[in-house]
Scaffold this active site. Structure first.
Site, PDB file in Angstrom:
ATOM      1  N   TYR A  99       0.233 -17.161   7.509  1.00 26.01           N
ATOM      2  CA  TYR A  99       1.401 -16.206   7.369  1.00 26.01           C
ATOM      3  C   TYR A  99       2.653 -16.781   8.262  1.00 26.01           C
ATOM      4  O   TYR A  99       3.566 -17.132   7.901  1.00 26.01           O
ATOM      5  CB  TYR A  99       1.390 -14.945   8.039  1.00 26.01           C
ATOM      6  CG  TYR A  99       2.713 -14.224   7.981  1.00 26.01           C
ATOM      7  CD1 TYR A  99       3.513 -14.001   6.955  1.00 26.01           C
ATOM      8  CD2 TYR A  99       3.045 -13.914   9.262  1.00 26.01           C
ATOM      9  CE1 TYR A  99       4.830 -13.090   7.224  1.00 26.01           C
ATOM     10  CE2 TYR A  99       4.325 -13.230   9.596  1.00 26.01           C
ATOM     11  CZ  TYR A  99       4.927 -12.700   8.691  1.00 26.01           C
ATOM     12  OH  TYR A  99       6.413 -11.969   8.912  1.00 26.01           O
ATOM     13  N   ARG A 149       0.873  -1.129   0.030  1.00 23.64           N
ATOM     14  CA  ARG A 149       0.108  -0.054   0.044  1.00 23.64           C
ATOM     15  C   ARG A 149       0.881   1.227   0.060  1.00 23.64           C
ATOM     16  O   ARG A 149       2.044   1.181   0.310  1.00 23.64           O
ATOM     17  CB  ARG A 149      -0.928   0.023   1.372  1.00 23.64           C
ATOM     18  CG  ARG A 149      -1.916  -1.249   1.463  1.00 23.64           C
ATOM     19  CD  ARG A 149      -2.366  -1.202   2.602  1.00 23.64           C
ATOM     20  NE  ARG A 149      -3.471  -2.446   2.858  1.00 23.64           N
ATOM     21  CZ  ARG A 149      -3.036  -3.675   3.460  1.00 23.64           C
ATOM     22  NH1 ARG A 149      -1.718  -3.821   3.617  1.00 23.64           N
ATOM     23  NH2 ARG A 149      -3.883  -4.434   3.409  1.00 23.64           N
ATOM     24  N   HIS A 159      -3.192   3.034  -6.593  1.00 22.62           N
ATOM     25  CA  HIS A 159      -3.709   1.874  -5.997  1.00 22.62           C
ATOM     26  C   HIS A 159      -3.965   0.826  -6.806  1.00 22.62           C
ATOM     27  O   HIS A 159      -3.586  -0.431  -6.477  1.00 22.62           O
ATOM     28  CB  HIS A 159      -4.904   2.058  -5.185  1.00 22.62           C
ATOM     29  CG  HIS A 159      -4.998   1.040  -4.053  1.00 22.62           C
ATOM     30  ND1 HIS A 159      -4.338   0.694  -2.971  1.00 22.62           N
ATOM     31  CD2 HIS A 159      -5.969   0.012  -4.099  1.00 22.62           C
ATOM     32  CE1 HIS A 159      -4.912  -0.228  -2.217  1.00 22.62           C
ATOM     33  NE2 HIS A 159      -5.652  -0.746  -2.837  1.00 22.62           N
ATOM     34  N   HIS A 177      -3.387  -9.038   4.267  1.00 23.75           N
ATOM     35  CA  HIS A 177      -4.709  -9.002   4.625  1.00 23.75           C
ATOM     36  C   HIS A 177      -4.683  -9.152   6.056  1.00 23.75           C
ATOM     37  O   HIS A 177      -4.302 -10.255   6.527  1.00 23.75           O
ATOM     38  CB  HIS A 177      -5.610 -10.183   3.767  1.00 23.75           C
ATOM     39  CG  HIS A 177      -6.075  -9.699   2.468  1.00 23.75           C
ATOM     40  ND1 HIS A 177      -6.899 -10.255   1.824  1.00 23.75           N
ATOM     41  CD2 HIS A 177      -5.554  -8.786   1.694  1.00 23.75           C
ATOM     42  CE1 HIS A 177      -7.135  -9.594   0.574  1.00 23.75           C
ATOM     43  NE2 HIS A 177      -6.082  -8.616   0.428  1.00 23.75           N
ATOM     44  N   ARG A 191      -1.450  -2.112  -7.175  1.00 24.35           N
ATOM     45  CA  ARG A 191      -1.543  -3.009  -6.080  1.00 24.35           C
ATOM     46  C   ARG A 191      -2.517  -4.572  -6.666  1.00 24.35           C
ATOM     47  O   ARG A 191      -2.155  -5.657  -6.607  1.00 24.35           O
ATOM     48  CB  ARG A 191      -2.173  -2.671  -4.913  1.00 24.35           C
ATOM     49  CG  ARG A 191      -2.386  -3.520  -3.845  1.00 24.35           C
ATOM     50  CD  ARG A 191      -2.590  -2.856  -2.704  1.00 24.35           C
ATOM     51  NE  ARG A 191      -3.391  -3.889  -1.533  1.00 24.35           N
ATOM     52  CZ  ARG A 191      -2.772  -4.424  -0.605  1.00 24.35           C
ATOM     53  NH1 ARG A 191      -1.507  -4.305  -0.609  1.00 24.35           N
ATOM     54  NH2 ARG A 191      -3.420  -5.064   0.279  1.00 24.35           N
TER      55      ARG A 191
END
Length: 388
Positions: free
Chosen positions: A348, A206, A313, A339, A316
């Protein structure tokens, strides 16, 4: 004077008023004192049914004091807002929604006066006045949250926000840039932003994560950058640097070897010389902001002849699509994009960096194919581009 009629009841009493309508009285379960019903009834039977329902609510501990709903909505909303632990950017956004879109129509009402019909009317007026649907959805979600607390506090019995589908909207499909367009924009933009364009397309960070990126967070030897923080900008211009919202936000993201030469050049020419300094520096040596980057982005897209109305954006979205097309699973995409959900955070913990590098390598192969290149660039010999 009212005339008392009818036999005595085991619970409460009914009486007929001079107007001909019927009124109820019953003992307040909190004080034991008699209280008069909030409304009158056309027939004695209707009044007796109302008493029976009140008695049943008291027996089931579901009775709500009718006076509780007389709390002014604006006063209650202010207290709700004050008692919430919110990040500065979220607090600013909520305050704006309440001030601009909720308080003008509903601020003068009591909680009990905010009925489902009033909520529907309020929402209809906002849309008719041209307020964007995403903003109306956010306002509805915020109003519903406030009224949920009123229910929890037993000030009202039910939340009046019961419009099906009003809490979501269909997000228009955002465009993706081709690899050729990504490189065209990177070639047309100011040199200090070339690495930003390429990293945005091939790591899907981001903007705020790029703005908070430090020089030491980028490891060229491992071809990984580490996301450890995020930068938010308030409407006042104040910059806030904060940790990711969840553990999933702390993540390593691999990038293709094809952009390593661009990153080496950026580190030499444009990044802060301090190890803990920003990787992307503003035009005058300050912090990277949307306001000091937006015009350069628009000009570069125009110069590159990008035909779609692309926002930064959308890079992305472009990178996410490219990774998906080159073998990334849904879970791997969630991790690359950071996320912030419990499931993504759990995944993760089990994902290996080797698998992430495979994804980046496949993206690099797609880049070389699109640009007509056969081999990846040779490493410069610099193990990690960091200052001495």
């Amino acid at each position: 004077m009212a005339n008392s009629k009818g036999a005595r009841r085991r619970f409460g009493s009914v009486r007929q008023l001079p107007s001909g309508r019927w009124q109820i009285r019953y003992p307040d379960p909190l004080t034991g004192l008699l209280r008069t019903g909030e409304q009158t009834y056309a027939t004695k039977t209707d009044a007796e049914i109302a008493l029976t329902l009140i008695e049943a609510d008291i027996t089931r501990n579901q009775w709500v004091d009718p006076d509780s709903g007389k709390t002014n909505f604006a006063v209650f909303a202010d207290a709700w807002f004050r008692d919430r632990k919110l990040e500065e950017r979220t607090r600013e956004r909520y305050e704006g929604v309440i001030r601009l879109h909720i308080r003008p129509q509903l601020g003068g009402l009591t909680l009990s006066e905010i009925t489902p019909a009033r909520v529907r009317s309020w929402r209809t007026v906002l849309l008719a006045e041209g307020v964007g649907e995403p903003t109306v959805v956010k306002a509805y979600q915020l109003l519903r949250a406030i009224m949920n607390t009123a229910v929890d506090d037993e000030l009202i019995q039910r939340n009046p926000c019961r419009i099906k589908g009003a809490d979501r909207y269909d997000v228009p499909e955002r465009p993706t840039l081709t690899i050729q367009e990504v490189y065209a924009v990177a070639g047309a933009i100011q040199p200090q932003w070339r690495a930003l364009i390429l990293l945005a397309a091939f790591t899907t960070l981001r903007f705020g994560e790029f703005a908070a990126l430090r020089r030491r967070d980028v490891d060229l030897e491992a071809r990984v950058l580490w996301v450890r923080r995020n930068q938010a900008e308030l409407s006042s211009g104040k910059l806030i640097e904060k940790a990711p919202k969840s553990r999933a936000g702390f993540r390593p993201v691999a990038f293709p070897v094809d952009i390593v030469p661009d990153l080496e050049h950026h580190l030499t020419m444009h990044a802060s010389k301090k190890d803990d300094g920003p990787f992307f520096v503003g035009p005058r040596g300050g912090r990277l902001r949307r306001s000091n980057f937006g015009d350069d982005w628009a000009d570069a897209c125009k110069a590159a002849k990008v035909t779609v109305d692309a926002h930064f954006h959308d890079l992305r979205h472009t990178g996410n699509t490219l990774a998906s097309q080159n073998g990334a699973s849904t879970r791997e995409l969630m991790i690359r994009m950071g996320h912030s959900t419990p499931r993504a955070a759990l995944i993760y913990q089990h994902m290996t960096s080797d698998r992430d590098r495979v994804i980046a390598d496949r993206m690099g192969e797609a880049v070389r194919k699109a640009l007509g290149k056969e081999d990846p660039p040779e490493p410069s010999g610099t193990p990690v581009a960091r200052p001495e």
